[in-house]
Design a protein around this motif. Structure first.
Motif, PDB file in Angstrom:
ATOM      1  N   LYS A   1      -6.576  -7.068   5.514  1.00 37.87           N
ATOM      2  CA  LYS A   1      -7.485  -5.950   6.214  1.00 37.87           C
ATOM      3  C   LYS A   1      -7.018  -4.691   6.094  1.00 37.87           C
ATOM      4  O   LYS A   1      -7.421  -3.896   6.838  1.00 37.87           O
ATOM      5  CB  LYS A   1      -7.894  -6.607   7.564  1.00 37.87           C
ATOM      6  N   GLY A   2      -6.187  -4.121   5.175  1.00 31.28           N
ATOM      7  CA  GLY A   2      -5.918  -2.815   4.928  1.00 31.28           C
ATOM      8  C   GLY A   2      -4.816  -2.655   5.661  1.00 31.28           C
ATOM      9  O   GLY A   2      -4.665  -1.251   6.105  1.00 31.28           O
ATOM     10  N   VAL A   3      -4.080  -3.229   6.146  1.00 34.40           N
ATOM     11  CA  VAL A   3      -2.887  -3.053   7.130  1.00 34.40           C
ATOM     12  C   VAL A   3      -1.311  -2.751   6.384  1.00 34.40           C
ATOM     13  O   VAL A   3      -1.242  -3.799   5.861  1.00 34.40           O
ATOM     14  CB  VAL A   3      -2.803  -3.837   8.443  1.00 34.40           C
ATOM     15  N   TYR A   4      -0.853  -1.571   6.580  1.00 34.40           N
ATOM     16  CA  TYR A   4       0.388  -1.309   5.825  1.00 34.40           C
ATOM     17  C   TYR A   4       1.450  -0.898   6.786  1.00 34.40           C
ATOM     18  O   TYR A   4       1.269  -0.323   7.800  1.00 34.40           O
ATOM     19  CB  TYR A   4       0.068  -0.452   4.848  1.00 34.40           C
ATOM     20  N   GLY A   5       2.708  -1.406   6.342  1.00 34.53           N
ATOM     21  CA  GLY A   5       3.793  -0.605   7.063  1.00 34.53           C
ATOM     22  C   GLY A   5       4.575   0.240   6.368  1.00 34.53           C
ATOM     23  O   GLY A   5       4.741   0.085   5.013  1.00 34.53           O
ATOM     24  N   ILE A   6       4.643   1.551   6.602  1.00 36.25           N
ATOM     25  CA  ILE A   6       5.339   2.725   5.775  1.00 36.25           C
ATOM     26  C   ILE A   6       6.362   3.046   6.498  1.00 36.25           C
ATOM     27  O   ILE A   6       6.405   3.572   7.705  1.00 36.25           O
ATOM     28  CB  ILE A   6       4.452   3.934   5.775  1.00 36.25           C
ATOM     29  N   LEU A   7       7.383   3.390   5.834  1.00 38.80           N
ATOM     30  CA  LEU A   7       8.662   3.885   6.413  1.00 38.80           C
ATOM     31  C   LEU A   7       8.943   5.487   6.158  1.00 38.80           C
ATOM     32  O   LEU A   7       9.094   5.336   4.859  1.00 38.80           O
ATOM     33  CB  LEU A   7      10.059   2.987   6.217  1.00 38.80           C
ATOM     34  N   GLU A   8       8.751   6.249   7.010  1.00 39.13           N
ATOM     35  CA  GLU A   8       8.983   7.555   6.464  1.00 39.13           C
ATOM     36  C   GLU A   8      10.203   8.191   7.012  1.00 39.13           C
ATOM     37  O   GLU A   8      10.636   8.056   8.206  1.00 39.13           O
ATOM     38  CB  GLU A   8       7.830   8.603   7.360  1.00 39.13           C
ATOM     39  N   ARG A   9      11.108   8.611   6.012  1.00 38.66           N
ATOM     40  CA  ARG A   9      12.364   8.869   6.435  1.00 38.66           C
ATOM     41  C   ARG A   9      12.443  10.391   6.754  1.00 38.66           C
ATOM     42  O   ARG A   9      13.058  11.254   5.974  1.00 38.66           O
ATOM     43  CB  ARG A   9      13.329   8.632   5.100  1.00 38.66           C
TER      44      ARG A   9
END
Lengths: 205, 1004
Positions: B251-259
């Motif tokens: 369903k278009g869910v993402y985890g993004i890690l922004e450093r």
């Protein structure tokens, strides 16, 4: 009438906190709940009965499950198929209204002590709220007068977007009274990277 | 030693005007802004940067990106330390400190290298075979495990508190573009121009992807500048650099890690080090590129062996010549440009190509740059003790051989290898899809044909060889925007400049496999560098019957390290296919799981740590309790006043004093935490009658009734009181602990079992503050503070309510008792709760009023024999609790059928009893087991103690407990045993109603 005691006296002290910017990107203040009433009914005649009652209060329509209706100092939130919340920012005599209503068909419940309202205003408020709730607050998907029942840290809250204020987007957050000290602490901590100004607290008796 | 000996005098996307020092293992290394730790190592000629996991072999830098398997270091110090970070993605900053890991005593001299000499005894499966089952049961493994774990490689975490903050954010986009290479940039631009809300996530600290591998002053660089300028100007496009999309869900869910601030020693005040985006996107464009794969040959892990394209990255992006005597060994065309570019800056380059021919135009370019070419040749082995010195090549004609009689040896300091490219499809695979193996290209590709909201562009796409790639990328962006309803005119495409080699930006990249050309069994040829898995280990697994890729993966641990097999999966599969005589497509591929690259626990926890781990709930009178110095106890999320110590009192002294005082005078306890539910509607009485075991239909307006609720299985759910406020209006109170579950239970019944009942349930716990006033002087006190209220028993008997005022404030007064004393509960709006409490405290001085906490409240209720949470633990029946008389036999209610089961009414089961210690100073404890007097104390006993207290009224320890046939054993002497503390007390079984059993005090 004796003024209500704020649940966030210790959490919302006036001042500037966190990152310092030229202009405060977030302004927090508690605003008085004054009058907050739930009116509920049942499927057979709720729409008919409530429309009649709301017209007495000055509302032309009931509204949707995501858009509040405003009339004079009152705002109606339709929070369920047969359940609305009426918030009045001014003193309000419910007994008069109740006398007009069919109490066999509608139930009234006073919740005027049950919430703390925190008003958040400023250009960075959507960014702050994005860190607290999983609702898309983009202008197109959540314009003024929209509201949503959601949660912060698993605590149920109602978020209402007012028509934008002078300082930018403006929201009212309705937090259950007994959770509000803890959640306001969390909100303030989350706002530190932006910098925020507290206007308040509410005057106490 | 000259600083940065390998740095070229010009070139690179670094700021040469601001050199600074960083520290590695205590030594200073010079670096420039724009460097990574790996590029700083290479610029300074540092060859050994790590030790391998199992054999502790010296390892150098292999790549220039997230796939790096060798150069793992421990970054920063103390609470900020982070083990297993890849030097290739660490952006340097002034003051950076890093240390080598998995070596002792030093990186250069590591005693662990002894493992390398005993490697014959440490093959795949060594631990399983040697230590599991090495003793009776699991004892052998349990013994060895701690030693094995201590010896295991990788870094070690620290126990110090991380001083930095992390945050979590919910993000939304119409179009998520993953990767900012040329394909991603074109797609993002098209989607942005079309009006879609776009997030372009790039894991690097610069946008550009493979464009950054090109000379920084050429036409590609100019193209990049222009497209980034336009993208930055679009308000609906968010460019996130230093942001890795590490997980993908349905369903278009993402985890993004922004450093966010990982590239400085300490984040600025109030700013988070990292930010975890939970992103919801309507459509996704995967432009994640491909990862170059190594070749497999003897000693392919020697420092000095690098992936070919990475050497080009270090050349053009960082201005570093990683070797002067270079062999570029490849089985595909993509490395030709590397050979060419290295030769142009002065390296002596030999190109060893295992294929049969090279395009004539490309050959001309290579010849012109001075590259010596060996066509049809492969690298057979690398030589060198601590770093690369020589390579042996042989004519192999692109076919595997076991021996090569004629070999050519070349002196080298850099061996740049390319075994083909693997499209970076991890995120797509995380969605649960299986990729398709393209035999002609030797690679797995995503199958996106049937997905309307997911597309692939660039090297990850099976159609990347399109003649006009920019158009394909652009149209993917337009299509994605259109899918979300955004149809502004996207304008014209931004054509990417052509490359003479047509490699890095499009065609000819993926070809062949790195496997098939390898040595005999004499030396180690690594497949998985990070877990030290050799080709011999794969062969052994096959020999021992591991045919499935899942088995081979787990048996050899290939692909299981922090790099998740980014440089090992394909070669492992290729070798398995070779051994099984089949194709890679028959072997299949393992499932990729999040995270794509390692992420910190700090980012996952974000603000949920310390005091903010969970929100707390406090009573409207909480501030008063704090001010007066109350000690608090957590009851679920609530903070309740536990006791109010006077001077140096501890818990015991305080609660005994408080309880004793209430029996003589009067006290206040804050009971705002009790669950409160409004039950409204014409069918409210019918509803209550169905959910309570006792009768509620005849409850009159103005009266209160104690009730017990059962679950469907006939066991007790909760107890509490319900007051009838009006014809259709009831006020239910529940225990603090069960408030949530009772409301859910009732709502569930209303919505599923009885949807026709006209009832609304609403939690009003937040609306009302509740104050219990208990003690013989409570009526006198309330009579004085309330206005015009007749509190005589005749006017307000026990279990009745009235509405009145204290000052101007309206209150509701319930006469009811939990303490067994004459008692009342005041319900007042939360905002007035503390005001009323203050008034009572003030007026109560003349009645010797004190506040009391939950501990004293517990004492009073135990003396009275009232059940509470320890007794209502979800395992008891009405019979267990001695409440069966409450159950109405003439009606149906929830649990009424199943509570009739004979066992649930068997009087020989455990029944609630009172317990008194024989020797009064012996302190009972909840959980003690009960045994008959002269029986051995073993097993589970005949019951247990549920609640205990020192009783001021009885001057001894008393308790409530459950005892088999309890009703028949009143007066019996029994034992209570605490096995943990080895205690055994004698008790007398008594009625649970210790104090005022006739209720004269509460009804008086």
């Amino acid at each position: 009438m004796v003024k209500l005691r704020s649940a966030v006296n210790f959490q919302l002290k006036a001042g500037w906190f966190g990152s310092e910017q030229k202009a405060p990107p977030i302004i927090l203040k508690e605003i008085p709940l004054v009058s907050f009433t739930q009116i509920s009914g049942w499927p057979d005649n709720f729409e008919k009965k409530i429309q009649k009652l709301l017209s007495v209060l000055g509302f032309s329509e009931l509204g949707t499950f995501s858009k509040a209706q405003i009339a004079k100092e009152k705002t109606v939130f339709r929070v369920g198929p047969e359940r609305i919340l009426v918030w009045s920012s001014g003193a309000f005599e419910w007994n008069t209204i109740k006398s007009l209503a069919d109490t066999n068909s509608l139930s009234f419940l006073d919740l005027s002590h049950a919430r703390t309202i925190i008003q958040l205003e400023g250009v960075k408020v959507p960014d702050l709220l994005a860190r607290l709730i999983s609702v898309d607050l983009n202008n197109e998907s959540f314009p003024g007068q929209c509201f949503v029942l959601t949660a912060i840290h698993s605590v149920p809250v109602m978020l209402y977007r007012r028509l934008d204020g002078l300082k930018g987007p403006s929201f009212n957050l309705f937090i259950p009274y007994t959770w509000s000290a803890s959640l306001v602490e969390l909100i303030c901590q989350t706002a530190l990277p932006f910098g925020y100004v507290v206007k308040g607290p509410l005057p106490q008796d | 030693m000259k600083k940065q000996p390998n740095r070229l005098p010009k070139g690179g996307r670094i700021d040469r005007g601001k050199a600074f020092s960083i520290k590695f293992d205590g030594s200073n290394i010079e670096a420039y802004p724009g460097d990574t730790l790996a590029s700083a190592f290479l610029a300074n000629g540092k060859k050994i940067v790590g030790r391998s996991f199992k054999y502790h072999r010296p390892r150098g830098i292999m790549s220039a990106g997230v796939e790096e398997p060798n150069a793992l270091v421990n970054l920063r110090k103390k609470g900020r330390a982070e083990p297993n970070t890849r030097a290739t993605v660490i952006e340097v900053y002034e003051g950076l400190e890093a240390e080598s890991q998995n070596c002792w005593p030093t990186l250069a001299l590591d005693f662990g290298v002894l493992n390398n000499f005993f490697s014959r005894f440490l093959p795949a499966g060594f631990y399983y075979k040697t230590f599991m089952g090495s003793g009776p049961g699991t004892s052998g493994w349990m013994f060895w495990e701690k030693y094995i774990r201590r010896a295991a490689g990788m870094g070690r975490p620290v126990s110090e508190l991380d001083p930095d903050s992390y945050e979590k954010i919910n993000s939304y986009a119409d179009v998520l573009v993953i990767g900012s290479g040329p394909a991603g940039l074109c797609a993002a631009l098209a989607a942005g121009r079309s009006g879609a809300r776009v997030i372009l996530a790039e894991q690097d600290f610069l946008n550009g992807g493979t464009i950054l591998n090109e000379p920084c002053n050429g036409e590609h660089a100019e193209w990049l500048t222009l497209i980034l300028k336009e993208l930055t100007s679009l308000k609906n496009v968010l460019l996130l650099t230093r942001s890795t999309v590490f997980s993908a869900y349905q369903k278009g869910v993402y985890g993004i890690l922004e450093r966010v601030w990982d590239h400085v020693a300490e984040p600025p005040p109030y700013q988070p080090r990292q930010r975890f985006h939970l992103l919801r996107a309507k459509t996704t464009i995967l432009a994640s590129g491909a990862i170059e794969q190594p070749l497999v040959f003897e000693n392919n892990d020697l420092p000095g062996v690098m992936l070919a394209n990475s050497t080009r990255v270090y050349l053009h992006r960082y201005g570093i010549l990683t070797g002067k005597k270079v062999v570029v060994a490849t089985n595909n065309w993509s490395a030709f440009v590397t050979a060419h570019d290295l030769a142009l800056v002065g390296a002596r380059v030999s190109l060893v190509y295992s294929g049969s021919k090279i395009n004539s135009d490309v050959k001309k370019l290579l010849d012109a740059s001075g590259v010596e070419t060996f066509i049809g040749y492969s690298v057979i082995r690398a030589r060198g003790l601590r770093s690369l010195k020589e390579v042996d090549i042989a004519l192999t004609q692109d076919k595997p051989h076991s021996s090569f009689p004629k070999m050519i040896t070349i002196q080298v300091d850099l061996l740049a290898i390319s075994g083909g490219w693997a499209p970076n499809l991890n995120l797509w695979s995380q969605l649960g899809y299986k990729p398709i193996f393209n035999q002609s290209r030797g690679a797995f590709f995503p199958d996106v044909d049937n997905l309307e909201n997911f597309s692939c562009v660039g090297l990850v796409s099976p159609t990347f060889r399109n003649k006009n790639p920019s158009e394909a990328w652009f149209s993917a962006g337009v299509k994605a925007a259109n899918f979300c309803g955004h149809k502004n005119n996207p304008g014209t495409v931004f054509p990417i400049p052509a490359s003479p080699f047509s490699t890095t930006l499009g065609a000819g990249l993926i070809r062949g496999l790195g496997i098939g050309i390898h040595s005999n069994k004499e030396g180690k040829a690594f497949v998985d560098f990070q877990h030290d898995t050799t080709i011999g280990d794969i062969d052994l697994a096959d020999l021992e019957g591991m045919r499935s890729v899942e088995h081979t993966k787990r048996y050899t641990t290939s692909g299981m390290a922090t790099d998740q097999g980014k440089t090992s999966n394909i070669n492992t599969l290729a070798r398995m296919a070779e051994l099984q005589g089949g194709k890679i497509s028959d072997i299949g591929i393992t499932t990729f799981r999040p995270p794509y690259t390692p992420i910190s626990f700090g980012a996952m926890a974000a603000e949920r740590r310390g005091k903010k781990f969970a929100p707390t709930r406090v009573s409207p009178i909480h501030d008063w309790h704090v001010k007066i110095g109350a000690k608090f106890i957590a009851v679920g999320p609530w903070q309740r006043p536990w006791f109010y110590p006077a001077k140096d009192e501890g818990l015991k002294e305080a609660y005994i004093r408080e309880a004793e005082h209430i029996r003589k005078h009067v006290g206040l306890v804050d009971v705002s935490t009790l669950g409160k539910i409004s039950v409204q509607g014409p069918d409210a009485s019918e509803f209550l009658n169905r959910v309570y075991a006792n009768n509620f239909k005849r409850l009159k307006v103005g009266r209160i009734r104690y009730g017990v609720m059962l679950r469907e299985d006939g066991l007790v759910l909760d107890d509490g009181t319900t007051a009838r406020l009006g014809e259709f209006d009831y006020f239910m109170s529940t225990t603090t602990a069960n408030a949530g579950s009772v409301l859910s239970h009732l709502e569930f019944l209303l919505q599923t079992s009885w949807p026709n009942l006209k009832v609304h349930l609403t939690s009003v716990t937040d609306q009302w503050a509740a104050i219990a006033v208990a003690g013989p002087k409570s009526r006198q006190l309330l009579q004085e503070v309330t206005i015009g209220c007749d509190l005589r028993s005749e006017a307000l008997p026990n279990m009745a309510l009235t509405e009145t005022k204290i000052g101007e404030i309206p209150i509701r007064l319930h006469r009811m008792s939990f303490s067994g004393e004459l008692a009342y509960e005041i319900y007042v709006g939360s905002g007035w709760g503390q005001i009323i409490w203050d008034k009572l405290i003030q007026k109560g001085k003349s009645f010797k009023l004190i506040p009391y906490g939950t501990e004293a409240m517990g004492t009073l209720r135990i003396e009275k024999g009232h059940v509470s949470a320890p007794e209502l633990d979800g395992r008891n029946t009405l019979c267990n609790l001695g409440l069966e008389r409450l159950a109405n036999k003439n009606k149906q209610y929830v649990g009424s059928v199943l509570r009739q089961r004979p066992l649930l009414n068997d009087q020989s089961q455990q029944i609630l009893v009172g317990l008194e210690v024989i020797q009064k100073n012996q302190q009972l404890k909840p959980g003690m087991l009960l045994f008959s007097e002269n029986t051995p104390t073993a097993g589970h006993g005949e019951g247990f103690v549920s609640s205990v207290t020192w009783s001021p009224a009885l001057n001894k320890f008393i308790g409530l407990g459950f005892l088999i046939r309890g009703n028949d054993r009143l007066g019996e002497k029994i034992q209570s045993v605490d096995f943990l503390e080895n205690k055994n007390f004698s008790l007398r079984v008594v009625s649970p109603h210790f104090f005022d059993p006739q209720g004269e005090r509460q009804n008086g």
